[in-house]
Design a protein around this motif. Structure first.
Motif, PDB file in Angstrom:
ATOM      1  N   LEU A  52       6.977  22.162  -4.441  1.00  0.00           N
ATOM      2  CA  LEU A  52       8.393  22.410  -4.716  1.00  0.00           C
ATOM      3  C   LEU A  52       9.321  21.840  -3.644  1.00  0.00           C
ATOM      4  N   ILE A  53       8.772  21.144  -2.635  1.00  0.00           N
ATOM      5  CA  ILE A  53       9.613  20.610  -1.556  1.00  0.00           C
ATOM      6  C   ILE A  53      10.667  19.658  -2.094  1.00  0.00           C
ATOM      7  N   HIS A  54      10.250  18.739  -2.951  1.00  0.00           N
ATOM      8  CA  HIS A  54      11.171  17.726  -3.481  1.00  0.00           C
ATOM      9  C   HIS A  54      10.601  17.215  -4.800  1.00  0.00           C
ATOM     10  N   PRO A  55      11.438  16.992  -5.825  1.00  0.00           N
ATOM     11  CA  PRO A  55      10.910  16.574  -7.126  1.00  0.00           C
ATOM     12  C   PRO A  55      10.211  15.225  -7.104  1.00  0.00           C
ATOM     13  N   ASP A  56      10.596  14.315  -6.221  1.00  0.00           N
ATOM     14  CA  ASP A  56       9.993  12.989  -6.175  1.00  0.00           C
ATOM     15  C   ASP A  56       9.014  12.798  -5.029  1.00  0.00           C
ATOM     16  N   LEU A  57       9.114  13.625  -4.001  1.00  0.00           N
ATOM     17  CA  LEU A  57       8.209  13.546  -2.851  1.00  0.00           C
ATOM     18  C   LEU A  57       7.662  14.934  -2.554  1.00  0.00           C
ATOM     19  N   PRO A  58       6.791  15.445  -3.420  1.00  0.00           N
ATOM     20  CA  PRO A  58       6.313  16.815  -3.219  1.00  0.00           C
ATOM     21  C   PRO A  58       5.247  16.893  -2.139  1.00  0.00           C
ATOM     22  N   GLY A  59       5.091  18.079  -1.588  1.00  0.00           N
ATOM     23  CA  GLY A  59       3.959  18.435  -0.768  1.00  0.00           C
ATOM     24  C   GLY A  59       3.737  17.566   0.440  1.00  0.00           C
ATOM     25  N   ASN A  60       2.450  17.242   0.656  1.00  0.00           N
ATOM     26  CA  ASN A  60       2.120  16.477   1.850  1.00  0.00           C
ATOM     27  C   ASN A  60       2.688  15.065   1.805  1.00  0.00           C
ATOM     28  N   LYS A  61       3.094  14.587   0.643  1.00  0.00           N
ATOM     29  CA  LYS A  61       3.743  13.269   0.581  1.00  0.00           C
ATOM     30  C   LYS A  61       5.050  13.302   1.373  1.00  0.00           C
ATOM     31  N   TRP A  62       5.833  14.357   1.192  1.00  0.00           N
ATOM     32  CA  TRP A  62       7.065  14.497   1.979  1.00  0.00           C
ATOM     33  C   TRP A  62       6.730  14.626   3.457  1.00  0.00           C
ATOM     34  N   ARG A  63       5.814  15.518   3.771  1.00  0.00           N
ATOM     35  CA  ARG A  63       5.545  15.836   5.170  1.00  0.00           C
ATOM     36  C   ARG A  63       4.997  14.621   5.924  1.00  0.00           C
TER      37      ARG A  63
END
Length: 312
Positions: free
Chosen positions: A42-53
């Motif tokens: 739920l972090i970001h609709p296009d960059l969720p989870g560990n992809k964002w981090r």
């Protein structure tokens, strides 16, 4: 050189910290284990989870330059990088494993990358395996610069899966969120492809808590990758972690009817759409490990949900 990209934390407005939600599941409760879902999806609709981090600290370092990265034909990392390029306005180039794919119609994952503006370069599997060698990487960098119309010196390289020292430090924030949460997490588990998330998660959890990685690929190489990433990011071993490598179901993107049935049942029980490449294997592994008595009674077990079926 392009103008500096906005700080991803400001421009993309991620939802941080991500929610930690307890779920009632008798497959865990009968063994005295309390299951919690860390909803990094739920972090970001296009960059969720560990992809964002993992991407956010690398995008800060890239400063708006062309980003070159690597992945397979169904790479979630390629899709997330392409989406970040579209949202933040910088060029992206993806080297795709398998030159035979260049002669086929793009699959839905690669089509989404292209729609987000990523230039796709297809590499034969021998060259792809050698992508860390300086001469091979220099060739890919030159090709990326040509594809994006930029000087190769302005190409910033992000490794396959996004896992490097910066990524591990970014994922340490995940561990810190779990460490500081009042739910009292004692074990945090995550599905692993390249090891960057586990390396950072363990470091951020701190003493008295354990990180568990569930490998989604065959090969037995992940332990060395995690140790190397921790040396690069933190100067040496950091935190208590272990790997469980029995639940890859044949390798990346492989599944069995039993895994599909488990994922569908979990969806029905908890209303959580279960991503099949990583999350399904994680949850299946944790259910099996709980039944085997791998977690002491009283364990608060956090499963990190790193993606959704409909997201990068």
């Amino acid at each position: 050189m392009n103008s500096p990209t906005p700080d991803p934390a400001d421009a993309l407005r991620p939802r941080l910290p991500s929610p930690l939600r307890p779920v009632a599941d008798e497959r865990f409760e009968r063994h005295g284990v309390r299951l919690l879902l860390k909803r990094d999806d739920l972090i970001h609709p296009d960059l969720p989870g560990n992809k964002w981090r993992k991407l956010a600290p690398n995008l800060r370092a890239a400063r708006g330059r062309t980003v070159l990265t690597f992945g397979g034909a169904y790479s979630n990392h390629l899709r997330a990088t392409a989406a970040a390029g579209r949202l933040l306005g910088f060029p992206t180039v993806g080297v795709v494993r398998g030159d035979e794919l260049a002669d086929r119609p793009l699959n839905p994952s690669l089509s989404r990358c292209a729609a987000d503006g990523m230039r796709l370069l297809f590499a034969d599997r021998t060259s792809y395996r050698a992508k860390h060698e300086p001469a091979v990487l220099a060739r890919f960098t030159a090709d990326a610069g040509a594809a994006a119309g930029t000087d190769p010196q302005d190409v910033y390289v992000v490794p396959e899966g996004g896992s490097n020292a910066l990524a591990a430090r970014g994922c340490a924030e995940l561990g810190a969120e779990l460490r500081d949460d009042p739910e009292g997490v004692s074990v945090a588990a995550v599905a692993c492809g390249t090891g960057g998330t586990l390396a950072g998660l363990a470091a951020g959890l701190g003493p008295g808590r354990r990180a568990l990685g569930v490998a989604v690929l065959r090969g037995g190489f992940l332990g060395g990758e995690v140790r190397g990433l921790q040396r690069a990011a933190f100067g040496g071993p950091a935190g208590d972690w272990s790997l469980e490598e029995r639940f890859h179901f044949g390798g990346y993107a492989r599944a069995t009817p039993a895994l599909d049935a488990f994922a569908a049942d979990f969806e029905d029980r908890h209303g959580l759409p279960v991503e099949r490449l990583y999350v399904a294997k994680l949850l299946y592994a944790l259910s099996t490990l709980a039944a085997e008595g791998a977690f002491p009674r009283g364990t608060a077990l956090a499963a990190v949900i790193t993606g959704r079926p409909d997201a990068p």
